[in-house]
Design an enzyme around this catalytic site. Sequence first.
Site, PDB file in Angstrom:
ATOM      1  N   ASP A  71      15.355  37.315  36.799  1.00 13.55           N
ATOM      2  CA  ASP A  71      16.202  38.475  37.091  1.00 13.55           C
ATOM      3  C   ASP A  71      17.503  37.958  37.688  1.00 13.55           C
ATOM      4  OD1 ASP A  71      16.418  41.528  37.404  1.00 13.55           O
ATOM      5  OD2 ASP A  71      16.926  40.804  39.399  1.00 13.55           O
ATOM      6  N   GLU A  78      21.245  39.177  39.809  1.00 15.58           N
ATOM      7  CA  GLU A  78      22.069  40.159  40.514  1.00 15.58           C
ATOM      8  C   GLU A  78      23.522  39.814  40.232  1.00 15.58           C
ATOM      9  OE1 GLU A  78      20.813  42.722  41.936  1.00 15.58           O
ATOM     10  OE2 GLU A  78      18.716  42.098  41.925  1.00 15.58           O
ATOM     11  N   HIS A 111      22.478  45.468  46.389  1.00 15.32           N
ATOM     12  CA  HIS A 111      21.634  44.271  46.510  1.00 15.32           C
ATOM     13  C   HIS A 111      21.739  43.570  47.849  1.00 15.32           C
ATOM     14  CE1 HIS A 111      25.462  42.367  45.713  1.00 15.32           C
ATOM     15  NE2 HIS A 111      25.482  42.789  44.465  1.00 15.32           N
ATOM     16  N   HIS A 116      15.519  44.866  44.489  1.00 15.56           N
ATOM     17  CA  HIS A 116      16.948  44.587  44.274  1.00 15.56           C
ATOM     18  C   HIS A 116      17.340  43.205  44.804  1.00 15.56           C
ATOM     19  CE1 HIS A 116      17.514  48.480  42.611  1.00 15.56           C
ATOM     20  NE2 HIS A 116      17.317  49.116  43.742  1.00 15.56           N
ATOM     21  N   ASP A 123      12.462  41.231  42.260  1.00 13.01           N
ATOM     22  CA  ASP A 123      12.357  41.930  40.975  1.00 13.01           C
ATOM     23  C   ASP A 123      11.687  41.054  39.919  1.00 13.01           C
ATOM     24  OD1 ASP A 123      13.585  43.981  42.217  1.00 13.01           O
ATOM     25  OD2 ASP A 123      15.478  43.869  41.123  1.00 13.01           O
TER      26      ASP A 123
END
Length: 711
Positions: A512, A514, A563, A653, A658
Amino acid sequence: MRARNLTIVLCTLQTVLAIAVLVIAVRYVIANEVGDGAGPGVVLTLAILLLAACGLFCWWTMERLVMRPGRKLARGINALLESRNVEQELSLPQRHALAELAPAVTALADALRLSRRETHKATQSATAELSEQKAWLEVILQGLTEGVLVCNRQHQIMLYNRAAVAILGQPEAIGLGRPLHGVLSEAPLQHTMERLEWRHRRQDDEPVEFSAPFVCTSVDSERMFHGRMALMQEHDGAVTGYLVTLVDISADLGRMAQIDHVRRVLTRDMRGMVGNLRAAAETRMAYPDMSAEEQASFDQVINKESERLSEAIDELAKRIHGYNMSRWPMADVFVGDLVNCLEHRLSDLPTVHVKLAGSPLWVHGDSLSLMLALDCLLRQLHDHTGAELFEIESLLGDRRVYLDISWAGNMLPSSVLNQWFELPCGYGEPGGQSLGDTLERHGCEPWSQPSSREGHALLRLPLMDSRRPQFMDEERLPARPEFYDFGLLQDFRERDALSGKQLTELSFVVFDCEMTGLNPEQGDEIIAIAGVRVVNGRVLTGETFDRLVNPGRPIPAGSIRFHGITDQDVANKPAITEVLPEFHAFAGDAVLVAHNAAFDMKFISLRQRQAGVSFDNPVLDTLLLSALLDGEEESHSLDALCDRYGIAISGRHTALGDAMATARLLVRFIDRLKAQGKTTLGQVMRDSHMEAELRHRSAVFGAGEAGRAGG
């Protein structure tokens, strides 16, 4: 029950009303059939329309309260049947008219869960002994200082310990199912395995040892290892893999080079000088009546060779200074442990105390002899200075660790310190030598100097630096509870294509990212990337990748609220061009998995060329897998899926949080896909791509309809 009764009443009233209207309309038409015909036709038309409206209303009511809840209940039943999770919940519709069907299905689901719990409990009881042996194996392996790796015949790692990760120094490239050739040179491994297999195939009665030593280097040729390989066999004698133990000998190469230099100087260079001196001296002694001119010539030779010999000895002393040339066993020693031992050893002096100052470091030496030497020094310092409190601090120098013993008082004269070197060190312990011998063995030449604190002095002992990194970041080598998987012992056969591989045989890296925002084309960048490995249906929480990234631009406040990553958090972090190669090494040839994977891969693809890597791995999307399994009527957001499957998200987040949640979802999805007969990567990718195409067309069609309606 109330919804069911209401549905029955409404449908009954609508039916009675429709029949009544139809009867009245027919009677009206019959009574007025002799008229002009216009009025009866209108009445009959209105009656038919009213009857159709009643039918549509009845259909809508049935769809809302019976058919749609029935489909949701069916999806929940399928999810329950296809999942191996003991506590998988049944998703029930909130409003329905299914009467006793829903409670009956709920009772059946409860009975199934109870049966699964009992089976799970029986399985746990049956494997209790195996779990205990597993714990023993973990303790043994993790306590070894040698690196241990076990591989199958395809050179895939199926077991390793922490020492192997530390010795190889490439945590991103080590993991279950990863190729050993990714961290070690292939040729020595292959050659050693071929030798051992040849021994195994020999058909004679001579005893055969199925292990052999070898020397290899890391893939980047920066480290050298001494290893030993042993074959692993099944009960029928078939070779299923091999075990490798490794010791890093890179640091020993410099010492061995110095030993070779000393040997060369002693046996070649100095021998010539000593030979010239001896010849000149013997000639002088054999011919005492030689002339003064001849004597001067021989004296010149003796003087010249003496100077050369003296210079050679001085140069040799400089070269070997700080190197332990003996075979005395040494290891890394923690200064904090030494101080604790000293405090206990000085218990016969109740007024003398030792205090650890600063952050303790590691030194390389013999722990016992170092502790005895420090004990001897502290006792002598107490007798000479009268001090009762001593602080010991370790400082990192150039190739040395300075161990400073400080006290309140004056510095120690060199003459006194030199006298202490002759004292016995060990107080009667077997093998005890003098203090000077012990310090010389550790390449230590101590001296005393004033301390930075006023009124204090210190004794500095320069010791050999540890072979491990000082101030090592523990996050780089996390505890790895899932460090082995014997399921990889299976001798996999070659397959025609990757798409034909079973899902249960694949390695996945669930990741994942961000970002600063949602538009990579407009300059948004990745600020965090994390991944976790999934092998044989297990989420390996110890094999993770987690990095913050400096995006080279400010992070918008709106994104920070989402986040929680600020500009200060990423100020000193590497750029994405440095992080992507590390993530590429961690991913290897595994299948990449993400939730809404196209979004994350878009950001990665825009930077991979600049980073010098290419992510050509197969990619699976858990969002599409969810839509493939549960249809479009269910929500497929990560939060909704975790709520539906009972998965707790720790660190929502955050990239790693995640990724962990998505990995647990993937394991559940693989179970359900397998139950539906979708067992290979090719099948799942084909069906998920078809689902993506359908979703895309539906979105395009919906946008077109909205545009026409707006027009």
